[in-house]
Scaffold this active site. Structure first.
Site, PDB file in Angstrom:
ATOM      1  N   CYS A 128      15.667  63.151  38.457  1.00 41.81           N
ATOM      2  CA  CYS A 128      15.540  61.581  38.162  1.00 41.81           C
ATOM      3  C   CYS A 128      16.489  61.617  36.762  1.00 41.81           C
ATOM      4  O   CYS A 128      15.823  62.391  35.769  1.00 41.81           O
ATOM      5  CB  CYS A 128      14.450  61.125  37.845  1.00 41.81           C
ATOM      6  SG  CYS A 128      14.363  59.640  37.053  1.00 41.81           S
ATOM      7  N   SER A 132      11.945  60.221  34.764  1.00 42.23           N
ATOM      8  CA  SER A 132      11.229  61.478  35.272  1.00 42.23           C
ATOM      9  C   SER A 132      10.727  60.859  36.594  1.00 42.23           C
ATOM     10  O   SER A 132       9.484  61.440  36.919  1.00 42.23           O
ATOM     11  CB  SER A 132      10.183  61.936  34.481  1.00 42.23           C
ATOM     12  OG  SER A 132       9.306  60.847  33.965  1.00 42.23           O
ATOM     13  N   CYS A 133      11.261  59.979  37.343  1.00 39.76           N
ATOM     14  CA  CYS A 133      10.701  59.621  38.737  1.00 39.76           C
ATOM     15  C   CYS A 133      10.370  60.700  39.653  1.00 39.76           C
ATOM     16  O   CYS A 133      11.277  61.765  39.786  1.00 39.76           O
ATOM     17  CB  CYS A 133      11.509  58.701  39.368  1.00 39.76           C
ATOM     18  SG  CYS A 133      12.018  57.174  38.385  1.00 39.76           S
TER      19      CYS A 133
END
Lengths: 230, 92
Positions: A128, A132-133
């Site tokens: 990501c 911070s997916c």
């Protein structure tokens, strides 16, 4: 451990502790006494207001933290092992990985999950770049390196160099597909089932599935070589 | 039929989820994902319109030119429809 200070003259006949070192010679870790950041203060203020106004309760918040802490890569490993052993499940997983995970009983909330399959000539890598997916509702919290600027920027620009640093040297005949989780989807890599695992049970297969192989920075473990007794 | 799209080359202020490194780059629609609330409004607590979301696949050659490690490797990203413009196919 090397130590080279001779600038004091106290008695060396007894075991003495070097300043800042434990008896075994390792540095003490600093106390976590840093002042709160702006955003930490903001989080505390908003949380306390929400509780004060009856929108949520401390027990509900603790419950959600417990639920997140109970999620781990083992959940994803179970999903992967099921896909390796059940072709109909695998096809449902590739069609809608969120629904397939729910079907196995995992409480993943509203997570939109896409599974991307590694094949003989394709390797997938998840990143990501914006933040911070990560599929936290299935795998739990991401590793710290996943959130670093170095990983996020380099994974899209030089994925092969990054994978080499993770110990994964892919041949030039393998196509790398990087997936940048820029919006509402989260991703999990469905790794290829390792050779020589034909006789393993689904639970034994799940033991081979690491967190990193579901991010794409690793491959599944290979089964222990050598004869198993009995 | 493969649909070619280009990510709009805009630099608006505020919260957007079209990464800067993809703006102006051309790719193909890998799949349609359905409609999702527009993050450009959601980020500010505003009522959000539903916008169609697509997975767009780019080649590393398109993104990084000569610097690409292997030109045929790909990068997929989710891009909202209002950030995409259609690129006409070459002559039939």
């Amino acid at each position: 451990m090397p130590h080279d200070h001779h600038d004091h003259d106290h008695d060396h006949d007894h075991d003495h502790h070097h300043h800042g070192l434990s008896p075994s010679g390792h540095p003490y870790r600093q106390d976590d006494d840093a002042p709160l950041t702006y955003w930490q203060r903001m989080e505390i203020a908003v949380r306390e207001l929400l509780i004060e106004k009856g929108v949520t309760t401390a027990a509900e918040i603790a419950g959600q933290i417990d639920l997140m802490d109970s999620r781990s890569p083992a959940n994803g490993a179970a999903v992967v092992a099921r896909a390796w052993t059940d072709p109909a499940f695998k096809s449902r997983l590739l069609d809608n990985a969120g629904d397939a995970s729910r079907e196995m009983g995992f409480d993943i909330g509203p997570l939109h999950l896409i599974a991307v399959e590694n094949t003989a000539d394709t390797h997938n890598l998840i990143v990501c770049t914006l933040c911070s997916c990560y599929p936290r509702n299935l795998l739990g919290l991401p590793p710290d390196w996943y959130k670093t600027r170095a990983y996020r920027s380099r994974a899209v620009r030089e994925p092969r160099a990054v994978l080499t640093e993770f110990g994964l040297d892919l041949p030039d005949s393998t196509t790398i597909r990087v997936h940048d989780s820029t919006a509402d989807m989260r991703y999990i890599v469905l790794p290829a089932r390792p050779a020589g695992t034909e006789d393993l049970t689904e639970a034994e297969l799940a033991e081979l599935v690491t967190r990193d192989c579901m991010i794409g920075t690793g491959l599944p473990r290979t089964p222990q070589t050598g004869a198993t007794a009995g | 039929m493969v649909k070619r799209v280009r990510v709009r080359s805009l630099m608006p202020p505020g919260h957007v989820r079209a990464p800067a490194y993809l703006r102006g780059k051309t790719g193909v629609i890998e799949r349609s994902l359905g409609a999702f609330g527009n993050p450009e409004q959601l980020a500010y607590g505003l009522p959000a319109e539903k916008k169609p979301l697509f997975r767009v696949r780019f080649t590393m050659a398109e993104l990084w030119g000569d610097q690409a490690e292997r030109p045929a490797d790909t990068l997929d990203a989710e891009i909202y429809g209002h950030w995409l413009e259609e690129v006409p196919d070459h002559a039939p």
